[in-house]
Scaffold this motif. Structure first.
Motif, PDB file in Angstrom:
ATOM      1  N   ASP A 133      48.803  34.090  34.297  1.00  0.00           N
ATOM      2  CA  ASP A 133      49.150  35.354  34.939  1.00  0.00           C
ATOM      3  C   ASP A 133      47.900  36.091  35.426  1.00  0.00           C
ATOM      4  N   ARG A 134      46.882  36.110  34.584  1.00  0.00           N
ATOM      5  CA  ARG A 134      45.658  36.824  34.934  1.00  0.00           C
ATOM      6  C   ARG A 134      45.019  36.250  36.199  1.00  0.00           C
ATOM      7  N   ASP A 143      43.935  46.043  44.359  1.00  0.00           N
ATOM      8  CA  ASP A 143      44.263  46.969  43.277  1.00  0.00           C
ATOM      9  C   ASP A 143      45.574  47.710  43.488  1.00  0.00           C
ATOM     10  N   ALA A 170      45.003  39.658  43.784  1.00  0.00           N
ATOM     11  CA  ALA A 170      45.728  40.804  44.326  1.00  0.00           C
ATOM     12  C   ALA A 170      44.835  42.034  44.474  1.00  0.00           C
ATOM     13  N   TRP A 209      46.725  37.683  39.218  1.00  0.00           N
ATOM     14  CA  TRP A 209      46.331  39.076  39.424  1.00  0.00           C
ATOM     15  C   TRP A 209      44.962  39.190  40.090  1.00  0.00           C
ATOM     16  N   ARG A 210      44.082  38.260  39.839  1.00  0.00           N
ATOM     17  CA  ARG A 210      42.727  38.344  40.403  1.00  0.00           C
ATOM     18  C   ARG A 210      42.733  38.253  41.926  1.00  0.00           C
ATOM     19  N   SER A 244      51.107  45.328  43.167  1.00  0.00           N
ATOM     20  CA  SER A 244      51.585  44.928  41.848  1.00  0.00           C
ATOM     21  C   SER A 244      52.278  43.570  41.909  1.00  0.00           C
ATOM     22  N   LEU A 245      52.192  42.836  40.807  1.00  0.00           N
ATOM     23  CA  LEU A 245      52.912  41.572  40.669  1.00  0.00           C
ATOM     24  C   LEU A 245      54.016  41.755  39.645  1.00  0.00           C
TER      25      LEU A 245
END
Length: 254
Positions: free
Chosen positions: A29-30, A38, A36, A33-34, A41-42
């Motif tokens: 998951d992390r 700021d 995306a 997110w990297r 949102s995911l």
């Protein structure tokens, strides 16, 4: 009357969002997110758990349309601008037609837009003008062969392929092991190299590998997030020639 704490604060703007449908064993998951920005949102959800090892049968099961339809609906409440099916093998195992069915299933469940990892790979290959690809995978040979067949349907020639032969725990593969399999599969015939599987960590490797190999390096999570963000008019955060086409032109890569 504004409180002292609120003075000078700017009200948060409405965040754009991406719905992500991932396999039950997804552990990175992390890493998603990297990619995306700021203010994006995911919204992640998982497909149902089962005990089958990472085989062709598992890839087929993960692409079950009823489960995908339900998972898509699960992420619609926060109103994502796109829903992405973040699984490479599950989106290539039934070929080009199977990938199209997955997208139609998500759209039929209410997704305002839909994409898949394997469909994103084809889009990325098209943007880069790649016709010959080397592929590195964590899979056993029958699963890797399904990827080769999927690429062939899209007129992409696989000039070399190498798999780690794993039946599970793919997220535990180290960066060193990824680099080793990439170096083993690289060939001068390849216009670019693809590292398959969204459960394989690759974020920090893309730019160093491109510098070492002198060609674009695509990875499953990279193309997934690139395509999802592109669908909502945004750009992914990170490295690689896919995200920075000017670097590609400067290096002379066609």
């Amino acid at each position: 009357m504004p409180t002292e704490l609120s003075v000078g604060l700017t009200e948060p703007t409405h965040q754009q969002g991406i719905g992500v449908v991932a396999p039950f064993d997804f552990a990175l998951d992390r890493e998603l997110w990297r990619w995306a920005p700021d203010d994006v949102s995911l919204y992640l959800t998982r497909l149902p758990f089962f005990t089958t090892p990472v085989t062709v049968e598992m890839a087929v099961a993960i692409g079950d349309r009823r489960a995908l339809r339900r998972a898509t609906r699960d992420v619609l409440t926060p109103e994502p601008g796109v829903v992405v099916y973040a699984c490479t093998s599950g989106s290539f195992v039934d070929g080009a037609a199977g990938e199209q069915v997955l997208r139609r299933t998500m759209e039929g469940a209410g997704a305002p837009a839909a994409c898949t990892t394997s469909g994103a790979l084809i889009d990325a290959i098209t943007v880069l003008g790649v016709g010959r690809l080397a592929i590195a995978t964590p899979y056993i040979e029958p699963v890797t062969r399904r990827l080769v067949n999927f690429l062939r349907e899209h007129a992409v020639q696989t000039v070399a392929c190498e798999g780690l032969g794993l039946l599970g725990n793919i997220w535990r593969v180290s960066y060193a092991e990824v680099v080793e399999v990439v170096r083993a599969v690289d060939t001068d015939e390849a216009d670019a190299l693809f590292i398959s599987c969204t459960n394989l960590p690759t974020y920090d490797l893309i730019e160093p590998l491109e510098q070492a190999l002198g060609k674009p390096v695509l990875t499953a999570n990279q193309v997934t997030m690139w395509a999802a963000l592109r669908a909502i008019g945004r750009e992914a955060v990170g490295g690689g020639r896919l995200l920075h086409p000017a670097d590609q032109l400067e290096s002379g890569v066609a």
